[in-house]
Scaffold this motif. Structure first.
Motif, PDB file in Angstrom:
ATOM      1  N   TRP A 133      18.833  -5.367   8.544  1.00 51.45           N
ATOM      2  CA  TRP A 133      18.974  -5.743   9.947  1.00 51.45           C
ATOM      3  C   TRP A 133      18.619  -7.208  10.157  1.00 51.45           C
ATOM      4  O   TRP A 133      19.260  -7.915  10.939  1.00 51.45           O
ATOM      5  N   ASP A 134      17.606  -7.704   9.445  1.00 51.50           N
ATOM      6  CA  ASP A 134      17.148  -9.085   9.621  1.00 51.50           C
ATOM      7  C   ASP A 134      18.257 -10.088   9.280  1.00 51.50           C
ATOM      8  O   ASP A 134      18.403 -11.112   9.948  1.00 51.50           O
ATOM      9  N   LYS A 135      19.040  -9.775   8.249  1.00 49.81           N
ATOM     10  CA  LYS A 135      20.147 -10.667   7.884  1.00 49.81           C
ATOM     11  C   LYS A 135      21.204 -10.710   8.986  1.00 49.81           C
ATOM     12  O   LYS A 135      21.763 -11.774   9.298  1.00 49.81           O
ATOM     13  N   TYR A 138      20.637 -10.039  12.219  1.00 51.79           N
ATOM     14  CA  TYR A 138      19.995 -10.715  13.348  1.00 51.79           C
ATOM     15  C   TYR A 138      20.025 -12.228  13.157  1.00 51.79           C
ATOM     16  O   TYR A 138      20.319 -12.986  14.088  1.00 51.79           O
ATOM     17  N   HIS A 139      19.730 -12.675  11.951  1.00 49.65           N
ATOM     18  CA  HIS A 139      19.704 -14.114  11.651  1.00 49.65           C
ATOM     19  C   HIS A 139      21.064 -14.758  11.922  1.00 49.65           C
ATOM     20  O   HIS A 139      21.149 -15.844  12.516  1.00 49.65           O
ATOM     21  N   HIS A 178       9.290 -15.294  11.666  1.00 49.75           N
ATOM     22  CA  HIS A 178      10.062 -14.517  10.691  1.00 49.75           C
ATOM     23  C   HIS A 178       9.265 -13.253  10.359  1.00 49.75           C
ATOM     24  O   HIS A 178       8.548 -13.169   9.354  1.00 49.75           O
ATOM     25  N   ASN A 179       9.404 -12.242  11.229  1.00 49.77           N
ATOM     26  CA  ASN A 179       8.593 -11.025  11.128  1.00 49.77           C
ATOM     27  C   ASN A 179       8.825 -10.268   9.825  1.00 49.77           C
ATOM     28  O   ASN A 179       7.900  -9.656   9.280  1.00 49.77           O
ATOM     29  N   TYR A 180      10.047 -10.301   9.335  1.00 49.94           N
ATOM     30  CA  TYR A 180      10.334  -9.606   8.084  1.00 49.94           C
ATOM     31  C   TYR A 180       9.573 -10.237   6.920  1.00 49.94           C
ATOM     32  O   TYR A 180       9.003  -9.535   6.069  1.00 49.94           O
ATOM     33  N   TRP A 224      14.945  -2.739   7.534  1.00 58.12           N
ATOM     34  CA  TRP A 224      14.636  -3.931   8.328  1.00 58.12           C
ATOM     35  C   TRP A 224      15.213  -5.184   7.673  1.00 58.12           C
ATOM     36  O   TRP A 224      15.729  -6.080   8.344  1.00 58.12           O
TER      37      TRP A 224
END
Length: 222
Positions: free
Chosen positions: A54-56, A58-59, A106-108, A51
């Motif tokens: 992936w978050d990076k 997505y950002h 910021h779910n992560y 995650w």
């Protein structure tokens, strides 16, 4: 002539748990539970690592802005609003074409801070605390932004909307279109990753809800 009758000895079906030994049963059950919890925890760690990668991505793809990296629970973009007409509980209106701050929780970051929390209720309370702590900094971003006069409000969508009313947000259901159906599925998946029980977490899909606040409400409150 007498009949011969053959009988089988009375045998009990073997069992993993031993009859008549309560301590052994409890120890065995405890080991099974510990193993299950360890497997769920290991899976969550692996999923959290993926995650983070992936978050990076997505950002960058969504061109999000941090308010205060690793500190504030919000990320945001500033865009013209394209949804249905929204009216806040204080009578302010946000409509299509208005410039708004699109909030992204910021779910992560929330997931990392929720490690070790063992109930949905506690995770929900943690989110309310993070949002309450982050809103004053968001208000400062609005006040200091070059387009402050044009910004009409802040808008977001979430599954974790309980408690948002006490923070000043108005809420409404989102339209039943494919984009929000996909987003609901995606956020449910993220919620399972955050859940202390991992893959054993409840998978019932909660409603996706629009949360919003007029700029005047935000600045008056914070």
């Amino acid at each position: 002539m007498d009949k011969l009758i053959f009988t089988q000895p009375n045998r009990k079906t073997p069992s993993i748990l031993f009859e008549g030994n309560g301590d052994t049963n409890r120890d065995f059950a405890k080991k099974i539970m510990e193993k299950s919890e360890k497997e769920a925890s290991s899976l969550n760690v692996a999923m959290l690592t993926l995650w983070g990668i992936w978050d990076k991505i997505y950002h960058c793809c969504r061109r999000l802005h941090y308010i205060q990296r690793e500190q504030n629970i919000f990320r945001y973009t500033i865009l013209p609003y394209s949804g249905e007409k929204l009216e806040t509980k204080n009578g302010y209106v946000i409509q299509k074409g208005d410039l708004v701050i699109r909030l992204h929780i910021h779910n992560y970051l929330l997931a990392k801070r929720s490690k070790g929390i063992h109930s949905d209720v506690q995770i929900g309370l943690a989110l309310v605390r993070e949002v309450k702590r982050s809103l004053p900094q968001l208000a400062n971003v609005v006040k200091s932004h070059p387009k402050e006069r044009e910004i009409k409000g802040i808008v977001g969508t979430t599954l974790l909307f309980k408690g948002s009313g006490q923070l000043g947000f108005s809420i409404s259901p989102v339209p039943d279109i494919w984009y929000f159906r996909f987003k609901r599925w995606y956020l449910t998946l993220l919620k399972i990753v955050m859940h202390p029980s991992g893959r054993k977490a409840p998978t019932s899909m909660e409603p996706l809800t629009r949360v919003y606040m007029a700029k005047e409400e935000l600045l008056d409150r914070f």
